[in-house]
Scaffold this motif. Structure first.
Motif, PDB file in Angstrom:
ATOM      1  N   GLN A  57       0.809  -1.212   0.000  1.00  8.04           N
ATOM      2  CA  GLN A  57       0.000   0.000   0.000  1.00  8.04           C
ATOM      3  C   GLN A  57       0.850   1.274   0.000  1.00  8.04           C
ATOM      4  OE1 GLN A  57      -2.504  -1.475   3.492  1.00  8.04           O
ATOM      5  NE2 GLN A  57      -3.924  -0.169   2.384  1.00  8.04           N
ATOM      6  N   ARG A  58       2.133   1.151   0.303  1.00  7.15           N
ATOM      7  CA  ARG A  58       3.007   2.321   0.464  1.00  7.15           C
ATOM      8  C   ARG A  58       3.567   2.772  -0.881  1.00  7.15           C
ATOM      9  NH1 ARG A  58       6.129   2.403   5.327  1.00  7.15           N
ATOM     10  NH2 ARG A  58       6.177   4.631   5.631  1.00  7.15           N
ATOM     11  N   ILE A  59       3.640   4.095  -1.056  1.00 11.49           N
ATOM     12  CA  ILE A  59       4.305   4.661  -2.230  1.00 11.49           C
ATOM     13  C   ILE A  59       5.231   5.777  -1.758  1.00 11.49           C
ATOM     14  CG2 ILE A  59       2.418   6.281  -2.719  1.00 11.49           C
ATOM     15  CD1 ILE A  59       3.144   5.910  -5.727  1.00 11.49           C
ATOM     16  N   ARG A  60       6.441   5.792  -2.324  1.00  7.14           N
ATOM     17  CA  ARG A  60       7.404   6.852  -2.041  1.00  7.14           C
ATOM     18  C   ARG A  60       7.816   7.469  -3.364  1.00  7.14           C
ATOM     19  NH1 ARG A  60       9.601   2.450   0.809  1.00  7.14           N
ATOM     20  NH2 ARG A  60       9.100   2.518   3.001  1.00  7.14           N
ATOM     21  N   LEU A  61       7.938   8.797  -3.391  1.00  4.78           N
ATOM     22  CA  LEU A  61       8.343   9.491  -4.603  1.00  4.78           C
ATOM     23  C   LEU A  61       9.496  10.428  -4.270  1.00  4.78           C
ATOM     24  CD1 LEU A  61       6.505  10.674  -7.546  1.00  4.78           C
ATOM     25  CD2 LEU A  61       7.654  12.486  -6.294  1.00  4.78           C
ATOM     26  N   LEU A 111       3.760   7.872   1.463  1.00  2.33           N
ATOM     27  CA  LEU A 111       2.382   7.629   1.862  1.00  2.33           C
ATOM     28  C   LEU A 111       2.206   6.148   2.204  1.00  2.33           C
ATOM     29  CD1 LEU A 111       0.764   9.710  -1.011  1.00  2.33           C
ATOM     30  CD2 LEU A 111       1.206  10.446   1.333  1.00  2.33           C
ATOM     31  N   PRO A 112       2.096   5.813   3.494  1.00  3.61           N
ATOM     32  CA  PRO A 112       2.026   4.413   3.897  1.00  3.61           C
ATOM     33  C   PRO A 112       0.771   3.679   3.429  1.00  3.61           C
ATOM     34  CG  PRO A 112       2.325   5.845   5.814  1.00  3.61           C
ATOM     35  CD  PRO A 112       2.140   6.712   4.613  1.00  3.61           C
ATOM     36  N   ARG A 113      -0.327   4.413   3.195  1.00  2.94           N
ATOM     37  CA  ARG A 113      -1.573   3.770   2.784  1.00  2.94           C
ATOM     38  C   ARG A 113      -2.137   4.457   1.543  1.00  2.94           C
ATOM     39  NH1 ARG A 113      -0.817   2.207   7.543  1.00  2.94           N
ATOM     40  NH2 ARG A 113      -1.917   0.960   8.980  1.00  2.94           N
ATOM     41  N   ALA A 114      -1.311   4.545   0.520  1.00  2.00           N
ATOM     42  CA  ALA A 114      -1.705   5.248  -0.707  1.00  2.00           C
ATOM     43  C   ALA A 114      -2.666   4.427  -1.560  1.00  2.00           C
ATOM     44  CB  ALA A 114      -0.475   5.608  -1.532  1.00  2.00           C
ATOM     45  N   PHE A 115      -2.552   3.114  -1.493  1.00  5.29           N
ATOM     46  CA  PHE A 115      -3.362   2.253  -2.349  1.00  5.29           C
ATOM     47  C   PHE A 115      -4.247   1.346  -1.513  1.00  5.29           C
ATOM     48  CE2 PHE A 115       0.545   2.731  -5.047  1.00  5.29           C
ATOM     49  CZ  PHE A 115      -0.042   3.562  -5.988  1.00  5.29           C
ATOM     50  N   GLU A 116      -5.487   1.224  -1.941  1.00  6.38           N
ATOM     51  CA  GLU A 116      -6.387   0.257  -1.315  1.00  6.38           C
ATOM     52  C   GLU A 116      -6.005  -1.134  -1.809  1.00  6.38           C
ATOM     53  OE1 GLU A 116      -8.764   0.724   0.959  1.00  6.38           O
ATOM     54  OE2 GLU A 116      -8.109   2.801   1.041  1.00  6.38           O
ATOM     55  N   PRO A 117      -5.917  -2.111  -0.918  1.00  4.28           N
ATOM     56  CA  PRO A 117      -5.494  -3.457  -1.333  1.00  4.28           C
ATOM     57  C   PRO A 117      -6.386  -4.080  -2.412  1.00  4.28           C
ATOM     58  CG  PRO A 117      -5.593  -3.281   1.055  1.00  4.28           C
ATOM     59  CD  PRO A 117      -6.158  -2.018   0.510  1.00  4.28           C
ATOM     60  N   ALA A 118      -7.668  -3.739  -2.438  1.00  5.43           N
ATOM     61  CA  ALA A 118      -8.591  -4.360  -3.393  1.00  5.43           C
ATOM     62  C   ALA A 118      -8.495  -3.746  -4.788  1.00  5.43           C
ATOM     63  CB  ALA A 118     -10.027  -4.233  -2.890  1.00  5.43           C
TER      64      ALA A 118
END
Length: 190
Positions: free
Chosen positions: A15-19, A29-36
């Motif tokens: 779920q994490r994204i780093r730029l 962002l530790p919870r940038a993406f919903e797992p589903a």
């Protein structure tokens, strides 16, 4: 940044994204993406450029790499992280530019955890003389330390270096793929 090349690194892990832009981390962002939700593309735009470039902008040297385990979790929870994502010129300790993403990630972990000390251990494949490979692995680990300190501001006293040469393979040195896995750098929590 108009007219100036900018190095952008994007790391997605679960779920994490780093730029990162050049050396600076812009987003973590530790919870940038919903797992589903399945993410299968990236979109780039130059909306902030004023005046807007008449011929758009260009993207060069785009590389997409699958990541394994999250370095932060591995290092902080398990005490060690091993990567084949730090590249060196053949038979040299000179670090290639495409290693920037991994180095930035390690530096961010260290800078976010100021009491963390690590030992950097270089490894080689079995090509060449054993004594030379041992010295090469030590030189590579020392160069990783130098980059982390000089480019990313990590305090030198938090990092120790060592090399194992070809003595701790994780794969078969008889195949090109195995040799590539054995050419790695380990970070071990102290």
């Amino acid at each position: 940044h108009a007219g100036k090349p900018v190095r952008v690194s994007i790391a997605v892990n679960g779920q994490r994204i780093r730029l990162y832009m050049d050396q600076a981390k812009l987003f973590d962002l530790p919870r940038a993406f919903e797992p589903a939700n399945l993410r299968s593309n990236f979109h780039f735009r130059a909306a902030e450029l004023l005046p807007a470039p008449q011929d758009g902008f260009y993207i060069a040297n785009l590389r997409i790499a699958e990541t394994g385990l999250d370095a932060r979790s591995q290092l902080l929870k398990n005490g060690r992280f091993s990567t084949t994502g730090i590249y060196f010129n053949a038979n040299s300790a000179e670090i290639k530019a495409e290693s920037a993403g991994v180095l930035q990630e390690i530096a961010a972990i260290l800078n976010d955890n100021p009491t963390l000390g690590i030992t950097i251990i270089g490894h080689t494949d079995s090509d060449g003389e054993e004594a030379h490979n041992l010295q090469l692995s030590k030189a590579r680990a020392a160069n990783v330390k130098t980059v982390l300190c000089e480019r990313y501001g990590v305090a030198p006293d938090r990092l120790k270096t060592d090399g194992a040469g070809e003595q701790a393979p994780v794969a078969d040195n008889g195949t090109p793929a195995g040799k590539a896995e054995n050419r790695r750098v380990e970070f071990v929590k102290r």
